[in-house]
Design a protein around this motif. Structure first.
Motif, mmCIF file in Angstrom:
data_model
loop_
_atom_site.group_PDB
_atom_site.id
_atom_site.type_symbol
_atom_site.label_atom_id
_atom_site.label_comp_id
_atom_site.label_asym_id
_atom_site.label_seq_id
_atom_site.Cartn_x
_atom_site.Cartn_y
_atom_site.Cartn_z
ATOM 1 N N ASP A 74 0.807 -1.214 0.000
ATOM 2 C CA ASP A 74 0.000 0.000 0.000
ATOM 3 C C ASP A 74 0.845 1.271 0.000
ATOM 4 O O ASP A 74 0.515 2.241 -0.670
ATOM 5 C CB ASP A 74 -0.936 0.003 1.231
ATOM 6 C CG ASP A 74 -1.894 -1.170 1.225
ATOM 7 O OD1 ASP A 74 -2.643 -1.298 0.236
ATOM 8 O OD2 ASP A 74 -1.869 -1.959 2.185
ATOM 9 N N ARG A 75 1.931 1.248 0.783
ATOM 10 C CA ARG A 75 2.827 2.400 0.848
ATOM 11 C C ARG A 75 4.252 1.907 1.067
ATOM 12 O O ARG A 75 4.460 0.735 1.371
ATOM 13 C CB ARG A 75 2.427 3.351 1.990
ATOM 14 C CG ARG A 75 1.115 4.092 1.772
ATOM 15 C CD ARG A 75 0.991 5.252 2.747
ATOM 16 N NE ARG A 75 2.030 6.260 2.516
ATOM 17 C CZ ARG A 75 2.226 7.330 3.285
ATOM 18 N NH1 ARG A 75 1.472 7.527 4.363
ATOM 19 N NH2 ARG A 75 3.180 8.204 3.013
ATOM 20 N N GLU A 76 5.205 2.826 0.926
ATOM 21 C CA GLU A 76 6.599 2.434 1.179
ATOM 22 C C GLU A 76 7.302 3.493 2.011
ATOM 23 O O GLU A 76 6.917 4.661 2.033
ATOM 24 C CB GLU A 76 7.348 2.193 -0.122
ATOM 25 C CG GLU A 76 7.643 3.433 -0.937
ATOM 26 C CD GLU A 76 8.562 3.127 -2.121
ATOM 27 O OE1 GLU A 76 9.610 3.790 -2.228
ATOM 28 O OE2 GLU A 76 8.228 2.220 -2.921
ATOM 29 N N HIS A 77 8.340 3.043 2.713
ATOM 30 C CA HIS A 77 9.175 3.921 3.526
ATOM 31 C C HIS A 77 10.629 3.498 3.335
ATOM 32 O O HIS A 77 10.918 2.331 3.022
ATOM 33 C CB HIS A 77 8.808 3.829 5.010
ATOM 34 C CG HIS A 77 7.407 4.260 5.321
ATOM 35 N ND1 HIS A 77 7.056 5.578 5.502
ATOM 36 C CD2 HIS A 77 6.265 3.540 5.478
ATOM 37 C CE1 HIS A 77 5.766 5.665 5.762
ATOM 38 N NE2 HIS A 77 5.259 4.446 5.761
ATOM 39 N N SER A 78 11.546 4.418 3.557
ATOM 40 C CA SER A 78 12.976 4.128 3.477
ATOM 41 C C SER A 78 13.592 4.202 4.859
ATOM 42 O O SER A 78 13.259 5.096 5.651
ATOM 43 C CB SER A 78 13.678 5.121 2.542
ATOM 44 O OG SER A 78 13.203 4.992 1.217
ATOM 45 N N ILE A 79 14.491 3.266 5.143
ATOM 46 C CA ILE A 79 15.172 3.215 6.438
ATOM 47 C C ILE A 79 16.673 3.103 6.193
ATOM 48 O O ILE A 79 17.147 2.134 5.597
ATOM 49 C CB ILE A 79 14.676 2.022 7.281
ATOM 50 C CG1 ILE A 79 13.186 2.191 7.612
ATOM 51 C CG2 ILE A 79 15.499 1.879 8.559
ATOM 52 C CD1 ILE A 79 12.580 1.018 8.363
ATOM 53 N N LEU A 80 17.415 4.111 6.638
ATOM 54 C CA LEU A 80 18.866 4.135 6.478
ATOM 55 C C LEU A 80 19.510 3.851 7.835
ATOM 56 O O LEU A 80 19.262 4.567 8.809
ATOM 57 C CB LEU A 80 19.319 5.494 5.943
ATOM 58 C CG LEU A 80 20.799 5.622 5.589
ATOM 59 C CD1 LEU A 80 21.159 4.696 4.433
ATOM 60 C CD2 LEU A 80 21.136 7.076 5.215
ATOM 61 N N LEU A 81 20.330 2.819 7.885
ATOM 62 C CA LEU A 81 20.998 2.409 9.119
ATOM 63 C C LEU A 81 22.453 2.860 9.092
ATOM 64 O O LEU A 81 23.127 2.771 8.067
ATOM 65 C CB LEU A 81 20.922 0.884 9.278
ATOM 66 C CG LEU A 81 19.512 0.273 9.227
ATOM 67 C CD1 LEU A 81 19.590 -1.241 9.290
ATOM 68 C CD2 LEU A 81 18.640 0.812 10.352
ATOM 69 N N ASN A 82 22.924 3.324 10.251
ATOM 70 C CA ASN A 82 24.293 3.844 10.301
ATOM 71 C C ASN A 82 24.867 3.649 11.697
ATOM 72 O O ASN A 82 24.131 3.409 12.659
ATOM 73 C CB ASN A 82 24.293 5.329 9.943
ATOM 74 C CG ASN A 82 25.655 5.816 9.474
ATOM 75 O OD1 ASN A 82 26.596 5.035 9.350
ATOM 76 N ND2 ASN A 82 25.776 7.102 9.217
ATOM 77 N N ASP A 83 26.196 3.725 11.788
ATOM 78 C CA ASP A 83 26.855 3.786 13.094
ATOM 79 C C ASP A 83 27.535 5.143 13.214
ATOM 80 O O ASP A 83 27.830 5.806 12.230
ATOM 81 C CB ASP A 83 27.842 2.623 13.295
ATOM 82 C CG ASP A 83 28.717 2.334 12.076
ATOM 83 O OD1 ASP A 83 28.764 3.176 11.151
ATOM 84 O OD2 ASP A 83 29.356 1.273 12.039
#
Length: 568
Positions: free
Chosen positions: A158-167
């Motif tokens: 239905d929808r999308e999201h972006s997730i950026l992982l970092n240290d």
């Protein structure tokens, strides 16, 4: 219809569709200023390298076939800049790869450089600094390339999201780089990160702070909140730009269905948590099908290294529940950090989607065996490949090769292999010393190349590390993984030639091996390296050259450093 007219009609239809595609393609313009700004992503204020004052930088959105134009002004007073568009193959524009010393000169302080390239393949990508150790200072972000109109993906949402992982570290990249270059006992490791960030937000315990300004109520470090509507289905585009950490990502109480890896569709499989290594991107499907009367944790945990960093957290917010309400449970701790088999099995589970299989060539023309080891060069701790630790020349290879400046880097080719039969990967190197070189691998254009990446014991007894390797300019088939020493007789017989996934970044597990295959069919010069920033900085990289003679005249604006300044 007469048979003779059918080819003509087909040509007219094909030409018309091609013209329509070109008309529909768009050009996306961006104007960026790179500068140091005080930021508090984990509540502690420090200088970060930002894009228009942001870290992470803005997400670039485009559709397959579009052109992206980014005008980058370097407003860092004392540092150069180069930006790599990680996963974009740069077919026809190798000078836009953004790899300082390989494909371009860096952008000098006060200068402006315009990147212009075609996004030829839909998927999830990242961008990040490719100069010094600036990636860990905040110069990074995501690229989302949508499928063209009318194309049906093998999953729905239905929808999308972006997730950026970092240290994230509190000490500067200057301090980190200086410590890594010190000889002998003065050598100073970068250490474990102080925080893990989710979309640029984390939470450092301010009571532990020994200096600097730390404010736990700063809105900059409020947890990232992902809002979902009960009953809806979401595509999460997850990417890792970590400088050191392998991560295990989990959403409390929810399963994740993996559907894309490095912009290629995956035969779907369900995981409780996702192992993701620096440089990798995934799409997973999340169903908002749990109790809608509460919120849940997003959790990021370090694996493969003994954790010295608290869990990175965000909030999965069910619409209707107060947005700021914290989950009632403790955040998930993920899997055991040293459970190599768990991570290995997840790697092996990734195959190409049955409707999107691109079969690899049945055999290769060349096999390159690469042994990853920790070594010393003149008393300085380094990483090496086949006992060679890599150095960049002052004149980028692409410019040097096209302009016959062969004297600017070593012409003797690097070794294709090591002593595969007798080398003991389970003990510290008997000869801990390596050499330094800037020679490159020259590949026959159009040839099929196999690379076997072999991890070994470090200089410390009973220790081997995880290395994610990234290839610029190409996608490659992942033919197989193994734990232990690669056997050149028996292991190739077990390669997956049926449905291997195509990727641009792949993990090599501790004391294990990974086999990849690619076609050397993209004219240019391409870096291949460990994506752990400190390992890359310490020499764990090589360079491939293929078909440079097929390129036309190089643009003048990529020159100006080393001996290329005489080409302007």
């Amino acid at each position: 219809m007469p048979l003779a007219t059918r080819p003509l009609l087909f040509f007219i239809i094909f030409a018309s569709s091609l013209l329509i595609a070109r008309v529909q393609a768009k050009v996306h313009h961006h104007k960026w200023e790179i500068s140091y700004q005080f930021k508090s992503p984990d509540c502690l204020k420090k200088l970060a390298v930002t894009i228009n004052g942001q870290t992470p930088g803005p997400t670039i959105y485009a559709t397959e076939g579009d052109t992206v134009v980014i005008e980058v002004k370097n407003s860092l007073l004392t540092e150069n800049v180069a930006i790599h568009w990680h996963g974009i193959r740069q077919i026809g524009t190798p000078w836009m790869d953004g790899t300082e010393g390989v494909t371009q000169c860096p952008i000098l302080p006060g200068d402006t450089f315009v990147y212009r390239f075609l996004v030829d393949q839909a998927g999830t990508y990242i961008y990040h600094a490719h100069y010094g150790m600036q990636r860990s200072a905040g110069l990074n972000g995501m690229i989302v390339v949508k499928v063209p109109d009318g194309f049906k993906e093998p999953f729905t949402y239905d929808r999308e999201h972006s997730i950026l992982l970092n240290d994230w570290w509190h000490n500067s990249t200057y301090e980190q780089a200086a410590g890594l270059a010190l000889p002998g006992k003065q050598f100073t490791w970068v250490g474990e990160p102080h925080s893990l960030l989710i979309n640029g937000r984390g939470k450092f315990n301010c009571s532990l702070n020994v200096g600097g300004t730390c404010n736990s109520t700063n809105p900059e470090c409020a947890p990232y909140t992902l809002t979902v509507v009960p009953g809806k289905t979401y595509r999460l585009r997850i990417a890792s730009v970590t400088s050191l950490s392998a991560l295990n990502f989990e959403i409390e109480g929810h399963s994740l269905t993996v559907v894309e890896a490095d912009s290629h569709y995956v035969d779907p499989f369900v995981v409780k948590n996702l192992n993701i290594y620096s440089g990798e991107t995934y799409s997973v499907i999340l169903k908002a099908d749990q109790d809608p009367n509460r919120n849940y944790w997003l959790a990021s945990n370090v694996v493969s290294r003994k954790p010295g960093t608290p869990t990175g957290t965000g909030i999965l917010h069910y619409y209707g529940v107060p947005r700021g309400r914290l989950p009632t449970n403790v955040p998930p701790m993920g899997t055991l950090w040293n459970d190599t088999m768990y991570r290995f099995n997840q790697s092996v589970a990734i195959h190409a989607h049955s409707s999107f299989i691109e079969s690899p060539p049945s055999k290769s023309d060349r096999v390159i065996n690469l042994l990853n080891t920790q070594n010393r060069v003149n008393g300085v701790m380094r990483w090496s490949v086949n006992n060679v630790s890599f150095d960049l020349p002052r004149t980028p290879y692409l410019i040097a090769l096209k302009n016959y400046l062969h004297h600017v880097f070593e012409q003797r080719p690097p070794p294709d292999t090591y002593d595969v039969k007798t080398y003991d990967i389970f003990t510290a190197p008997i000869n801990p010393n390596a050499t330094r070189s800037n020679s490159i691998y020259k590949l026959e254009f159009g040839s099929v190349v196999d690379v076997i990446l072999q991890n070994a014991n470090t200089l410390t007894a009973n220790n081997s590390e995880t290395h994610p390797w990234h290839l610029h300019g190409h996608d490659f088939w992942v033919l197989g993984y193994g734990l232990g020493k690669f056997d050149p007789e028996s292991d190739p017989k077990r390669y997956n030639l049926k449905n291997p996934i195509l990727k641009n970044t792949v993990v090599v597990h501790p004391l294990g091996w990974t086999a990849i295959r690619f076609k050397a069919n993209n004219p240019g010069v391409w870096a291949f390296h460990c994506h752990i920033q400190s390992h890359f900085f310490m020499g764990m990289r090589i360079v491939f050259e293929e078909g440079v003679e097929k390129l036309g005249q190089l643009p003048k604006f990529i020159m100006g450093c080393g001996e290329s300044k005489f080409e302007n």
